[in-house]
Design a protein around this motif. Sequence first.
Motif, PDB file in Angstrom:
ATOM      1  N   HIS A   1       0.833  -1.201   0.000  1.00 11.68           N
ATOM      2  CA  HIS A   1       0.000   0.000   0.000  1.00 11.68           C
ATOM      3  C   HIS A   1       0.868   1.251   0.000  1.00 11.68           C
ATOM      4  O   HIS A   1       0.608   2.199  -0.754  1.00 11.68           O
ATOM      5  CB  HIS A   1      -0.934   0.001   1.218  1.00 11.68           C
ATOM      6  CG  HIS A   1      -1.758   1.224   1.327  1.00 11.68           C
ATOM      7  ND1 HIS A   1      -1.392   2.273   2.111  1.00 11.68           N
ATOM      8  CD2 HIS A   1      -2.920   1.574   0.721  1.00 11.68           C
ATOM      9  CE1 HIS A   1      -2.295   3.228   1.998  1.00 11.68           C
ATOM     10  NE2 HIS A   1      -3.234   2.829   1.163  1.00 11.68           N
ATOM     11  N   ASP A   2       1.891   1.278   0.834  1.00 13.77           N
ATOM     12  CA  ASP A   2       2.786   2.433   0.891  1.00 13.77           C
ATOM     13  C   ASP A   2       3.476   2.661  -0.450  1.00 13.77           C
ATOM     14  O   ASP A   2       3.618   3.807  -0.900  1.00 13.77           O
ATOM     15  CB  ASP A   2       3.830   2.253   1.995  1.00 13.77           C
ATOM     16  CG  ASP A   2       3.211   2.285   3.382  1.00 13.77           C
ATOM     17  OD1 ASP A   2       2.069   2.782   3.526  1.00 13.77           O
ATOM     18  OD2 ASP A   2       3.868   1.784   4.327  1.00 13.77           O
TER      19      ASP A   2
ATOM     20  N   ARG B   1       3.833   5.735  -5.498  1.00 14.55           N
ATOM     21  CA  ARG B   1       3.761   5.804  -6.970  1.00 14.55           C
ATOM     22  C   ARG B   1       2.676   6.768  -7.423  1.00 14.55           C
ATOM     23  O   ARG B   1       2.876   7.544  -8.350  1.00 14.55           O
ATOM     24  CB  ARG B   1       3.474   4.416  -7.548  1.00 14.55           C
ATOM     25  CG  ARG B   1       4.698   3.657  -7.965  1.00 14.55           C
ATOM     26  CD  ARG B   1       4.339   2.461  -8.833  1.00 14.55           C
ATOM     27  NE  ARG B   1       3.204   1.698  -8.366  1.00 14.55           N
ATOM     28  CZ  ARG B   1       3.258   0.655  -7.548  1.00 14.55           C
ATOM     29  NH1 ARG B   1       4.424   0.246  -7.098  1.00 14.55           N
ATOM     30  NH2 ARG B   1       2.171   0.016  -7.197  1.00 14.55           N
ATOM     31  N   GLU B   2       1.533   6.709  -6.760  1.00 13.38           N
ATOM     32  CA  GLU B   2       0.403   7.570  -7.144  1.00 13.38           C
ATOM     33  C   GLU B   2       0.731   9.037  -6.900  1.00 13.38           C
ATOM     34  O   GLU B   2       0.431   9.887  -7.722  1.00 13.38           O
ATOM     35  CB  GLU B   2      -0.846   7.170  -6.349  1.00 13.38           C
ATOM     36  CG  GLU B   2      -2.086   7.913  -6.782  1.00 13.38           C
ATOM     37  CD  GLU B   2      -3.295   7.412  -6.048  1.00 13.38           C
ATOM     38  OE1 GLU B   2      -3.919   8.216  -5.338  1.00 13.38           O
ATOM     39  OE2 GLU B   2      -3.619   6.226  -6.191  1.00 13.38           O
ATOM     40  N   SER B   3       1.386   9.333  -5.786  1.00 10.77           N
ATOM     41  CA  SER B   3       1.737  10.720  -5.508  1.00 10.77           C
ATOM     42  C   SER B   3       2.816  11.210  -6.474  1.00 10.77           C
ATOM     43  O   SER B   3       2.819  12.365  -6.872  1.00 10.77           O
ATOM     44  CB  SER B   3       2.201  10.883  -4.061  1.00 10.77           C
ATOM     45  OG  SER B   3       3.390  10.177  -3.830  1.00 10.77           O
TER      46      SER B   3
ATOM     47  N   SER C   1       2.007  14.342  -9.005  1.00  8.13           N
ATOM     48  CA  SER C   1       2.760  15.574  -8.932  1.00  8.13           C
ATOM     49  C   SER C   1       3.270  16.025 -10.291  1.00  8.13           C
ATOM     50  O   SER C   1       3.444  17.202 -10.544  1.00  8.13           O
ATOM     51  CB  SER C   1       3.941  15.424  -7.971  1.00  8.13           C
ATOM     52  OG  SER C   1       4.857  14.468  -8.450  1.00  8.13           O
ATOM     53  N   THR C   2       3.501  15.090 -11.230  1.00  4.85           N
ATOM     54  CA  THR C   2       3.973  15.460 -12.560  1.00  4.85           C
ATOM     55  C   THR C   2       2.824  15.835 -13.478  1.00  4.85           C
ATOM     56  O   THR C   2       3.023  16.507 -14.477  1.00  4.85           O
ATOM     57  CB  THR C   2       4.767  14.299 -13.208  1.00  4.85           C
ATOM     58  OG1 THR C   2       3.909  13.159 -13.285  1.00  4.85           O
ATOM     59  CG2 THR C   2       5.988  13.966 -12.381  1.00  4.85           C
TER      60      THR C   2
END
Length: 60
Positions: free
Chosen positions: A45-46, A51-53, A57-58
């Motif tokens: 999960h972490d 990866r999602e953040s 951000s890009t």
Amino acid sequence: MRAWKLLGLAGILAGVATGAAVARDERVRRHYDAGEIRERLHQRHDEAVARESADGSTAG
């Protein structure tokens, strides 16, 4: 007709091999206790959140 018999036999053997692989994976999976599974799920999960953040951000 013989080709169909060989094709059927190959299909049956593939099914047996798949079943054996699934059974082996299930035996390996069951060797984990609840704490180890919980720890691995939290870790996955972490990693997914990181990866999602990073992707989010890009995109902004």
